[in-house]
Design a protein around this motif. Structure first.
Motif, mmCIF file in Angstrom:
data_model
loop_
_atom_site.group_PDB
_atom_site.id
_atom_site.type_symbol
_atom_site.label_atom_id
_atom_site.label_comp_id
_atom_site.label_asym_id
_atom_site.label_seq_id
_atom_site.Cartn_x
_atom_site.Cartn_y
_atom_site.Cartn_z
ATOM 1 N N ASN A 111 0.820 -1.198 0.000
ATOM 2 C CA ASN A 111 0.000 0.000 0.000
ATOM 3 C C ASN A 111 0.862 1.259 0.000
ATOM 4 O O ASN A 111 0.910 1.950 -0.993
ATOM 5 N N TYR A 112 1.540 1.546 1.093
ATOM 6 C CA TYR A 112 2.425 2.708 1.194
ATOM 7 C C TYR A 112 1.875 3.885 0.381
ATOM 8 O O TYR A 112 2.398 4.228 -0.680
ATOM 9 N N LYS A 113 0.847 4.504 0.906
ATOM 10 C CA LYS A 113 0.166 5.584 0.191
ATOM 11 C C LYS A 113 1.142 6.654 -0.294
ATOM 12 O O LYS A 113 0.971 7.218 -1.372
ATOM 13 N N ARG A 114 2.194 6.914 0.483
ATOM 14 C CA ARG A 114 3.136 7.965 0.088
ATOM 15 C C ARG A 114 3.905 7.632 -1.189
ATOM 16 O O ARG A 114 4.513 8.506 -1.783
ATOM 17 N N THR A 115 3.865 6.382 -1.632
ATOM 18 C CA THR A 115 4.540 5.996 -2.876
ATOM 19 C C THR A 115 3.600 6.042 -4.082
ATOM 20 O O THR A 115 4.013 5.747 -5.197
ATOM 21 N N GLN A 116 2.372 6.403 -3.844
ATOM 22 C CA GLN A 116 1.351 6.347 -4.894
ATOM 23 C C GLN A 116 1.738 7.126 -6.145
ATOM 24 O O GLN A 116 1.564 6.626 -7.262
ATOM 25 N N ALA A 117 2.273 8.327 -5.997
ATOM 26 C CA ALA A 117 2.635 9.141 -7.167
ATOM 27 C C ALA A 117 3.695 8.459 -8.021
ATOM 28 O O ALA A 117 3.693 8.589 -9.244
ATOM 29 N N VAL A 118 4.579 7.703 -7.394
ATOM 30 C CA VAL A 118 5.638 7.002 -8.122
ATOM 31 C C VAL A 118 5.089 5.731 -8.761
ATOM 32 O O VAL A 118 5.206 5.529 -9.966
ATOM 33 N N LYS A 119 4.480 4.880 -7.970
ATOM 34 C CA LYS A 119 4.083 3.562 -8.479
ATOM 35 C C LYS A 119 2.863 3.623 -9.393
ATOM 36 O O LYS A 119 2.682 2.748 -10.230
ATOM 37 N N TRP A 120 2.045 4.641 -9.263
ATOM 38 C CA TRP A 120 0.860 4.735 -10.113
ATOM 39 C C TRP A 120 1.052 5.680 -11.296
ATOM 40 O O TRP A 120 0.134 5.888 -12.084
ATOM 41 N N ARG A 121 2.233 6.205 -11.454
ATOM 42 C CA ARG A 121 2.503 7.149 -12.548
ATOM 43 C C ARG A 121 2.131 6.530 -13.901
ATOM 44 O O ARG A 121 1.538 7.183 -14.745
ATOM 45 N N ASP A 122 2.480 5.271 -14.110
ATOM 46 C CA ASP A 122 2.209 4.594 -15.381
ATOM 47 C C ASP A 122 1.423 3.297 -15.187
ATOM 48 O O ASP A 122 1.541 2.371 -15.988
ATOM 49 N N ILE A 123 0.629 3.241 -14.146
ATOM 50 C CA ILE A 123 -0.061 1.998 -13.771
ATOM 51 C C ILE A 123 -1.154 1.632 -14.784
ATOM 52 O O ILE A 123 -1.804 2.511 -15.349
#
Length: 178
Positions: free
Chosen positions: A67-79
């Motif tokens: 989950n790590y919500k704070r990583t969302q911008a990185v991991k979901w950039r091209d999801i």
């Protein structure tokens, strides 16, 4: 395909992410393994994000669990897809207890090279208990994930919600056709 498997602790995220990785023959990235250092010390965010960026770079496909919500911008950039393992509270709690007991009994190192192991004391009788964490975050996480599902900012992403092991098995069976 770039996939993030999300869900409350004990839901089965890692198990499902590994199965997806094997079936699609894409790298599996475990966020906990990137975050946790020896002696249960967390990685500072700048280093954590750099590790994550390095794992995502140059790959046409991967599956991340965590989950790590704070990583969302990185991991979901091209999801491409978010898979939410949303089992009942009873099932999730059962799985979390079973996993904690199995790990504590077997004294297995959780992430290679860290030396981190679960103990019965830590898992069941401490404020850092993964069982307590599951109890405290289950409802909050479900509300957050439901909000993400309804958020117009993510409507371009395929969002799959799995509510039972049977749905999960059907999803895995049909994965290559998605």
């Amino acid at each position: 395909m770039k996939i993030n498997v999300i869900g409350t602790s004990g839901s089965g995220k890692s198990t499902l992410a590994r199965a997806i990785s094997q079936q699609l023959n894409i790298p599996y990235i475990e966020l906990d393994a990137l975050f946790w250092q020896p002696d249960w010390q967390g990685t500072p965010d700048d280093q954590f994000f750099a590790r994550l960026e390095a794992r995502l770079a140059g790959s046409d496909g991967w599956v991340i669990d965590g989950n790590y919500k704070r990583t969302q911008a990185v991991k979901w950039r091209d999801i491409d897809m978010i898979v939410w393992v949303d089992y009942s509270f009873g099932r999730t709690l059962y799985q979390a207890v079973k996993r904690a007991a199995t790990r504590a009994w077997g004294k297995q190192e959780i992430w290679a090279g860290t030396g981190n192991r679960e103990t019965f004391r830590k898992s069941f009788f401490s404020r850092e208990s993964i069982i307590l964490w599951t109890l405290k975050t289950y409802t909050k996480n479900r509300c957050q994930y439901q909000a993400l599902l309804n958020d117009p900012a993510w409507q371009h992403v395929r969002f799959i919600r799995l509510r039972s092991p049977q749905q999960t098995q059907l999803f895995l069976r049909d994965l290559t056709q998605l």
